[in-house]
Write a protein that holds these residues in place. Structure first.
Motif, PDB file in Angstrom:
ATOM      1  N   ASP A 185       1.510  12.087  29.464  1.00  0.00           N
ATOM      2  CA  ASP A 185       1.664  13.344  30.198  1.00  0.00           C
ATOM      3  C   ASP A 185       0.367  13.740  30.896  1.00  0.00           C
ATOM      4  O   ASP A 185       0.392  14.211  32.032  1.00  0.00           O
ATOM      5  CB  ASP A 185       2.119  14.474  29.273  1.00  0.00           C
ATOM      6  N   SER A 186      -0.772  13.538  30.231  1.00  0.00           N
ATOM      7  CA  SER A 186      -2.044  13.908  30.856  1.00  0.00           C
ATOM      8  C   SER A 186      -2.347  13.001  32.048  1.00  0.00           C
ATOM      9  O   SER A 186      -2.892  13.452  33.060  1.00  0.00           O
ATOM     10  CB  SER A 186      -3.186  13.898  29.842  1.00  0.00           C
ATOM     11  N   PHE A 187      -1.966  11.734  31.969  1.00  0.00           N
ATOM     12  CA  PHE A 187      -2.136  10.825  33.110  1.00  0.00           C
ATOM     13  C   PHE A 187      -1.273  11.268  34.288  1.00  0.00           C
ATOM     14  O   PHE A 187      -1.732  11.298  35.432  1.00  0.00           O
ATOM     15  CB  PHE A 187      -1.746   9.393  32.711  1.00  0.00           C
ATOM     16  N   VAL A 188      -0.024  11.609  34.003  1.00  0.00           N
ATOM     17  CA  VAL A 188       0.890  12.055  35.055  1.00  0.00           C
ATOM     18  C   VAL A 188       0.329  13.310  35.723  1.00  0.00           C
ATOM     19  O   VAL A 188       0.294  13.401  36.959  1.00  0.00           O
ATOM     20  CB  VAL A 188       2.306  12.300  34.487  1.00  0.00           C
ATOM     21  N   GLU A 189      -0.130  14.269  34.938  1.00  0.00           N
ATOM     22  CA  GLU A 189      -0.667  15.509  35.511  1.00  0.00           C
ATOM     23  C   GLU A 189      -1.924  15.248  36.333  1.00  0.00           C
ATOM     24  O   GLU A 189      -2.127  15.875  37.382  1.00  0.00           O
ATOM     25  CB  GLU A 189      -0.944  16.532  34.413  1.00  0.00           C
ATOM     26  N   ALA A 190      -2.758  14.323  35.897  1.00  0.00           N
ATOM     27  CA  ALA A 190      -3.960  13.975  36.665  1.00  0.00           C
ATOM     28  C   ALA A 190      -3.566  13.368  38.015  1.00  0.00           C
ATOM     29  O   ALA A 190      -4.150  13.702  39.055  1.00  0.00           O
ATOM     30  CB  ALA A 190      -4.840  13.019  35.882  1.00  0.00           C
ATOM     31  N   ILE A 191      -2.587  12.492  38.020  1.00  0.00           N
ATOM     32  CA  ILE A 191      -2.125  11.867  39.267  1.00  0.00           C
ATOM     33  C   ILE A 191      -1.529  12.917  40.194  1.00  0.00           C
ATOM     34  O   ILE A 191      -1.849  12.963  41.398  1.00  0.00           O
ATOM     35  CB  ILE A 191      -1.115  10.746  38.979  1.00  0.00           C
ATOM     36  N   LEU A 192      -0.672  13.783  39.666  1.00  0.00           N
ATOM     37  CA  LEU A 192      -0.046  14.817  40.489  1.00  0.00           C
ATOM     38  C   LEU A 192      -1.094  15.777  41.045  1.00  0.00           C
ATOM     39  O   LEU A 192      -1.027  16.179  42.214  1.00  0.00           O
ATOM     40  CB  LEU A 192       1.010  15.569  39.681  1.00  0.00           C
ATOM     41  N   GLY A 193      -2.074  16.145  40.226  1.00  0.00           N
ATOM     42  CA  GLY A 193      -3.137  17.036  40.676  1.00  0.00           C
ATOM     43  C   GLY A 193      -3.976  16.418  41.777  1.00  0.00           C
ATOM     44  O   GLY A 193      -4.317  17.083  42.767  1.00  0.00           O
ATOM     45  N   TYR A 245      -5.635  16.213  47.518  1.00  0.00           N
ATOM     46  CA  TYR A 245      -5.934  15.432  48.717  1.00  0.00           C
ATOM     47  C   TYR A 245      -4.764  15.331  49.703  1.00  0.00           C
ATOM     48  O   TYR A 245      -4.796  14.517  50.627  1.00  0.00           O
ATOM     49  CB  TYR A 245      -6.436  14.037  48.326  1.00  0.00           C
ATOM     50  N   GLY A 246      -3.751  16.140  49.517  1.00  0.00           N
ATOM     51  CA  GLY A 246      -2.622  16.153  50.447  1.00  0.00           C
ATOM     52  C   GLY A 246      -1.876  14.846  50.529  1.00  0.00           C
ATOM     53  O   GLY A 246      -1.391  14.471  51.598  1.00  0.00           O
ATOM     54  N   ALA A 247      -1.764  14.159  49.422  1.00  0.00           N
ATOM     55  CA  ALA A 247      -1.133  12.842  49.405  1.00  0.00           C
ATOM     56  C   ALA A 247       0.220  12.857  48.701  1.00  0.00           C
ATOM     57  O   ALA A 247       0.673  11.830  48.204  1.00  0.00           O
ATOM     58  CB  ALA A 247      -2.064  11.840  48.724  1.00  0.00           C
ATOM     59  N   GLU A 248       0.885  14.007  48.724  1.00  0.00           N
ATOM     60  CA  GLU A 248       2.159  14.107  48.000  1.00  0.00           C
ATOM     61  C   GLU A 248       3.227  13.160  48.515  1.00  0.00           C
ATOM     62  O   GLU A 248       4.128  12.793  47.765  1.00  0.00           O
ATOM     63  CB  GLU A 248       2.712  15.546  48.063  1.00  0.00           C
ATOM     64  N   ASN A 249       3.150  12.759  49.771  1.00  0.00           N
ATOM     65  CA  ASN A 249       4.179  11.891  50.335  1.00  0.00           C
ATOM     66  C   ASN A 249       3.811  10.411  50.328  1.00  0.00           C
ATOM     67  O   ASN A 249       4.545   9.586  50.873  1.00  0.00           O
ATOM     68  CB  ASN A 249       4.511  12.337  51.766  1.00  0.00           C
ATOM     69  N   GLN A 250       2.704  10.086  49.701  1.00  0.00           N
ATOM     70  CA  GLN A 250       2.260   8.693  49.637  1.00  0.00           C
ATOM     71  C   GLN A 250       2.791   8.042  48.351  1.00  0.00           C
ATOM     72  O   GLN A 250       2.870   8.699  47.313  1.00  0.00           O
ATOM     73  CB  GLN A 250       0.737   8.611  49.658  1.00  0.00           C
ATOM     74  N   PRO A 251       3.145   6.769  48.404  1.00  0.00           N
ATOM     75  CA  PRO A 251       3.588   6.093  47.181  1.00  0.00           C
ATOM     76  C   PRO A 251       2.412   5.922  46.215  1.00  0.00           C
ATOM     77  O   PRO A 251       1.253   5.894  46.625  1.00  0.00           O
ATOM     78  CB  PRO A 251       4.096   4.741  47.670  1.00  0.00           C
ATOM     79  N   VAL A 252       2.733   5.804  44.956  1.00  0.00           N
ATOM     80  CA  VAL A 252       1.729   5.591  43.914  1.00  0.00           C
ATOM     81  C   VAL A 252       1.816   4.138  43.452  1.00  0.00           C
ATOM     82  O   VAL A 252       2.906   3.604  43.253  1.00  0.00           O
ATOM     83  CB  VAL A 252       1.998   6.532  42.705  1.00  0.00           C
ATOM     84  N   PHE A 253       0.662   3.515  43.302  1.00  0.00           N
ATOM     85  CA  PHE A 253       0.579   2.166  42.750  1.00  0.00           C
ATOM     86  C   PHE A 253      -0.238   2.255  41.467  1.00  0.00           C
ATOM     87  O   PHE A 253      -1.310   2.864  41.457  1.00  0.00           O
ATOM     88  CB  PHE A 253      -0.078   1.210  43.751  1.00  0.00           C
ATOM     89  N   LEU A 254       0.271   1.693  40.401  1.00  0.00           N
ATOM     90  CA  LEU A 254      -0.359   1.796  39.084  1.00  0.00           C
ATOM     91  C   LEU A 254      -0.797   0.423  38.587  1.00  0.00           C
ATOM     92  O   LEU A 254      -0.155  -0.578  38.892  1.00  0.00           O
ATOM     93  CB  LEU A 254       0.632   2.394  38.080  1.00  0.00           C
TER      94      LEU A 254
END
Length: 80
Positions: A25-33, A38-47
């Motif tokens: 959960d803390s990782f997810v919140e860090a990524i979302l934050g 940085y205004g990257a809400e519409n960019q895909p995430v690569f893990l």
């Protein structure tokens, strides 16, 4: 939490973070934050993750996808 540059606010918070769900959960919140900052809400995430981080890739990808975040891919690296 507890590795790199992150620290617990108080020792009493340890039980919330030092277990699988709290860690993920803390990782997810860090990524979302980061994405909001940085205004990257519409960019895909690569893990990517190594060793235990390989398991985290799957859990975090699932949690992000459940929130409508596009996960573009993941790399899971494990030892022998």
């Amino acid at each position: 939490i507890g590795s790199g540059f992150s620290r617990l606010a108080t020792p009493a918070d340890a039980a919330s973070f030092y277990q699988t769900k709290g860690d993920n959960d803390s990782f997810v919140e860090a990524i979302l934050g980061w994405r909001r900052l940085y205004g990257a809400e519409n960019q895909p995430v690569f893990l990517a993750g190594v060793s235990w981080g390989a398991y985290r890739v799957a859990a975090v990808a699932h949690a992000l996808a459940s929130r409508g975040v596009v996960v573009g891919g993941g790399v899971m690296i494990a030892g022998r």
